[in-house]
Motif scaffolding. Structure first.
Motif, PDB file in Angstrom:
ATOM      1  N   UNK A   1       0.819  -1.213   0.000  1.00  0.00           N
ATOM      2  CA  UNK A   1       0.000   0.000   0.000  1.00  0.00           C
ATOM      3  C   UNK A   1       0.857   1.268   0.000  1.00  0.00           C
ATOM      4  N   UNK A   2       0.270   2.336  -0.507  1.00  0.00           N
ATOM      5  CA  UNK A   2       0.893   3.653  -0.414  1.00  0.00           C
ATOM      6  C   UNK A   2       0.731   4.164   1.013  1.00  0.00           C
ATOM      7  N   UNK A   3       1.524   5.133   1.408  1.00  0.00           N
ATOM      8  CA  UNK A   3       1.489   5.650   2.773  1.00  0.00           C
ATOM      9  C   UNK A   3       0.109   6.188   3.142  1.00  0.00           C
ATOM     10  N   UNK A   4      -0.639   6.710   2.171  1.00  0.00           N
ATOM     11  CA  UNK A   4      -1.910   7.368   2.471  1.00  0.00           C
ATOM     12  C   UNK A   4      -3.100   6.410   2.528  1.00  0.00           C
ATOM     13  N   UNK A   5      -2.927   5.151   2.103  1.00  0.00           N
ATOM     14  CA  UNK A   5      -4.045   4.214   2.166  1.00  0.00           C
ATOM     15  C   UNK A   5      -3.686   2.885   2.825  1.00  0.00           C
ATOM     16  N   UNK A   6      -2.579   2.878   3.550  1.00  0.00           N
ATOM     17  CA  UNK A   6      -2.154   1.628   4.182  1.00  0.00           C
ATOM     18  C   UNK A   6      -3.002   1.297   5.407  1.00  0.00           C
ATOM     19  N   UNK A   7      -3.328   0.023   5.599  1.00  0.00           N
ATOM     20  CA  UNK A   7      -3.996  -0.390   6.830  1.00  0.00           C
ATOM     21  C   UNK A   7      -3.002  -0.541   7.982  1.00  0.00           C
ATOM     22  N   UNK A   8      -1.705  -0.481   7.676  1.00  0.00           N
ATOM     23  CA  UNK A   8      -0.672  -0.696   8.690  1.00  0.00           C
ATOM     24  C   UNK A   8      -0.578   0.504   9.632  1.00  0.00           C
ATOM     25  N   UNK A   9      -0.510   0.189  10.922  1.00  0.00           N
ATOM     26  CA  UNK A   9      -0.342   1.240  11.931  1.00  0.00           C
ATOM     27  C   UNK A   9       0.983   1.078  12.672  1.00  0.00           C
ATOM     28  N   UNK A  10       1.643  -0.060  12.490  1.00  0.00           N
ATOM     29  CA  UNK A  10       2.928  -0.338  13.124  1.00  0.00           C
ATOM     30  C   UNK A  10       3.926  -0.731  12.043  1.00  0.00           C
ATOM     31  N   UNK A  11       5.068  -0.099  12.039  1.00  0.00           N
ATOM     32  CA  UNK A  11       6.138  -0.455  11.119  1.00  0.00           C
ATOM     33  C   UNK A  11       7.313  -0.901  11.983  1.00  0.00           C
ATOM     34  N   UNK A  12       7.599  -2.214  11.964  1.00  0.00           N
ATOM     35  CA  UNK A  12       8.640  -2.748  12.834  1.00  0.00           C
ATOM     36  C   UNK A  12       9.483  -3.755  12.083  1.00  0.00           C
ATOM     37  N   UNK A  13      10.606  -4.082  12.691  1.00  0.00           N
ATOM     38  CA  UNK A  13      11.580  -4.971  12.066  1.00  0.00           C
ATOM     39  C   UNK A  13      11.605  -6.316  12.793  1.00  0.00           C
ATOM     40  N   UNK A  14      12.320  -7.248  12.206  1.00  0.00           N
ATOM     41  CA  UNK A  14      12.517  -8.549  12.852  1.00  0.00           C
ATOM     42  C   UNK A  14      13.218  -8.344  14.193  1.00  0.00           C
ATOM     43  N   UNK A  15      14.224  -7.494  14.235  1.00  0.00           N
ATOM     44  CA  UNK A  15      14.935  -7.229  15.497  1.00  0.00           C
ATOM     45  C   UNK A  15      14.003  -6.614  16.539  1.00  0.00           C
ATOM     46  N   UNK A  16      13.128  -5.705  16.102  1.00  0.00           N
ATOM     47  CA  UNK A  16      12.144  -5.121  17.025  1.00  0.00           C
ATOM     48  C   UNK A  16      11.247  -6.199  17.615  1.00  0.00           C
ATOM     49  N   UNK A  17      10.788  -7.107  16.763  1.00  0.00           N
ATOM     50  CA  UNK A  17       9.870  -8.147  17.240  1.00  0.00           C
ATOM     51  C   UNK A  17      10.588  -9.115  18.171  1.00  0.00           C
ATOM     52  N   UNK A  18      11.829  -9.467  17.858  1.00  0.00           N
ATOM     53  CA  UNK A  18      12.618 -10.319  18.750  1.00  0.00           C
ATOM     54  C   UNK A  18      12.744  -9.675  20.135  1.00  0.00           C
ATOM     55  N   UNK A  19      13.035  -8.373  20.158  1.00  0.00           N
ATOM     56  CA  UNK A  19      13.180  -7.648  21.432  1.00  0.00           C
ATOM     57  C   UNK A  19      11.856  -7.604  22.184  1.00  0.00           C
ATOM     58  N   UNK A  20      10.742  -7.393  21.473  1.00  0.00           N
ATOM     59  CA  UNK A  20       9.421  -7.378  22.102  1.00  0.00           C
ATOM     60  C   UNK A  20       9.134  -8.720  22.774  1.00  0.00           C
ATOM     61  N   UNK A  21       9.422  -9.797  22.080  1.00  0.00           N
ATOM     62  CA  UNK A  21       9.194 -11.134  22.652  1.00  0.00           C
ATOM     63  C   UNK A  21      10.050 -11.342  23.898  1.00  0.00           C
ATOM     64  N   UNK A  22      11.313 -10.973  23.815  1.00  0.00           N
ATOM     65  CA  UNK A  22      12.211 -11.138  24.958  1.00  0.00           C
ATOM     66  C   UNK A  22      11.748 -10.318  26.161  1.00  0.00           C
ATOM     67  N   UNK A  23      11.343  -9.072  25.940  1.00  0.00           N
ATOM     68  CA  UNK A  23      10.909  -8.189  27.029  1.00  0.00           C
ATOM     69  C   UNK A  23       9.619  -8.667  27.693  1.00  0.00           C
ATOM     70  N   UNK A  24       8.815  -9.428  26.957  1.00  0.00           N
ATOM     71  CA  UNK A  24       7.503  -9.819  27.463  1.00  0.00           C
ATOM     72  C   UNK A  24       7.375 -11.310  27.737  1.00  0.00           C
ATOM     73  N   UNK A  25       8.496 -12.013  27.761  1.00  0.00           N
ATOM     74  CA  UNK A  25       8.478 -13.431  28.110  1.00  0.00           C
ATOM     75  C   UNK A  25       7.759 -14.305  27.103  1.00  0.00           C
TER      76      UNK A  25
END
Length: 196
Positions: free
Chosen positions: A138-162
């Protein structure tokens, strides 16, 4: 199956025949239809878009209309073997809440998402534009996405939250990326569990 739905095949490998599966943000129900045909799952979809609900019905998929941002209160703890959210996590406002709910109602959770750290996405930003790609169509103006994150971000989220990462696969197209997935992979697929 569209070009980047090879995540279906990964998910299929993680599902045993006859399991109870809940697919969140199920779209037209094509993943559940596939799992029913290949793994004979007992599947239910959750969707909020009225047009997609109709498409699910046409695909013969059991679907429930729920606003997932409010949680999964109607489902019992541990009722499902797997709760899946395929290429929809980035469209959730309450990311931690939905991950907790997935692991509450399911034995395991499976999520896939586009990797915003992918080198082509980085290149687009360096060129002064928001990325548009197969995994971020999607283009920036019609994207349904509200979170833009990376694999490293998701790995850190999992680690921080058990949240336990049982398995992770990263892809560029249909190619499995082993080295430097945060840079070289466009999509990641995770199999998650609760901490012991």
């Amino acid at each position: 199956m569209s070009a980047y739905r090879y995540d279906y095949e990964v998910i299929t490998q993680w599902i045993s025949p006859g399991e109870k599966v809940l697919d969140l943000g199920c779209g037209d129900g094509s993943l559940l239809k596939h799992l029913r045909e290949v793994r004979q799952v007992q599947g239910y979809g959750v969707e909020n878009d009225p047009d997609k609900l109709i498409a699910c019905t046409r695909n013969g998929v059991n679907v429930i209309q729920i606003d997932m941002e409010k949680g999964l209160a109607g489902f019992e703890d541990g009722f499902f073997d797997h709760v899946i959210m395929s290429l929809s996590l980035q469209a959730m406002h309450n990311t931690l809440g939905i991950l907790a709910e997935m692991l509450r109602v399911g034995r395991e959770a499976v999520v896939s998402f586009p990797n915003f750290g992918y080198w082509r996405h980085r290149q687009a930003i360096l060129n002064g534009r928001m990325p548009v790609s197969e995994s971020l169509p999607h283009q920036w103006f019609n994207t349904p996405n509200v979170r833009f994150f990376t694999i490293s971000d998701f790995d850190a989220l999992c680690e921080m939250n058990g949240i336990v990462v049982h398995e992770r696969l990263a892809f560029d197209g249909e190619t499995v990326i082993v080295d430097e997935p945060n840079f070289l992979a466009s999509v990641a697929v995770y199999r998650l569990g609760r901490a012991a």
